[in-house]
Design an enzyme around this catalytic site. Sequence first.
Site, PDB file in Angstrom:
ATOM      1  N   HIS A   8       0.961  -1.235   0.350  1.00  0.00           N
ATOM      2  CA  HIS A   8       0.188  -0.116  -0.189  1.00  0.00           C
ATOM      3  C   HIS A   8       0.829   1.487  -0.136  1.00  0.00           C
ATOM      4  O   HIS A   8       1.996   1.264   0.181  1.00  0.00           O
ATOM      5  CB  HIS A   8      -0.872   0.119   1.187  1.00  0.00           C
ATOM      6  CG  HIS A   8      -0.190   0.482   2.223  1.00  0.00           C
ATOM      7  ND1 HIS A   8       0.465   1.326   3.069  1.00  0.00           N
ATOM      8  CD2 HIS A   8       0.321  -0.778   3.146  1.00  0.00           C
ATOM      9  CE1 HIS A   8       1.487   1.125   4.059  1.00  0.00           C
ATOM     10  NE2 HIS A   8       0.866  -0.245   4.296  1.00  0.00           N
ATOM     11  N   GLU A  77      -2.024  -6.984   7.266  1.00  0.00           N
ATOM     12  CA  GLU A  77      -0.749  -6.436   8.349  1.00  0.00           C
ATOM     13  C   GLU A  77      -0.555  -7.913  10.068  1.00  0.00           C
ATOM     14  O   GLU A  77      -1.847  -7.439  10.421  1.00  0.00           O
ATOM     15  CB  GLU A  77      -0.287  -5.093   8.631  1.00  0.00           C
ATOM     16  CG  GLU A  77       0.750  -5.303   9.257  1.00  0.00           C
ATOM     17  CD  GLU A  77       1.989  -5.495   7.797  1.00  0.00           C
ATOM     18  OE1 GLU A  77       2.609  -6.760   8.511  1.00  0.00           O
ATOM     19  OE2 GLU A  77       3.107  -4.959   7.400  1.00  0.00           O
TER      20      GLU A  77
END
Length: 196
Positions: A8, A77
Amino acid sequence: MNIVFVRHGSTELNHKHVYAGVIDSEISQKGIEEIKSIKKYLQKIKFHEVYSSPLKRAVKTTELLDENYKIDSRLSEMNFGIFEGLSYSEIESKYARESKAWVKDTLNYKIPKGESLIEVFNRTKAFIEEVSSKRGDILVVTHGGVIACALSLVFNQYDYFYRFKIMHGTASVISIEDGYMYIKAINCRDNIMDVL
């Protein structure tokens, strides 16, 4: 088939150098520019499917790249639990006992209210095994930790995790052919077409 992993775009928390696993932060203006930069190369590739982590920074990145995507929680994550939002020095100061246990066994230590790195490896591995049976190239928008796990799994060496530095807004490619997995690229921006 190729799995193209994109980290990202960067966030304000990334700029502060704190552990921000499941803190749901947006990408910064710099992060948006990083993704716009790589998009012009990624849009030349026909992806069979697109997957995203459910966290805001990944979803926003995915939406900048493709409007049709699937959310997969396995791509989140690592959950840093009580360490979330803290720098390493703050973790050492505030949670001395826990930080020492974590450093002693970074793979298996389960951070209080969070998870262990082996759990991240296991969900990353399960995701790769599932999508590897599909046809065509796949785009996966996720996080540095998940991508480092994926690259380490190519070698079946979990201790390689800390040998990979994944940059924001870059693509790393794993190719799977006849059950054999190998790395085609790490941290690509403008040359992604050259490796597919």
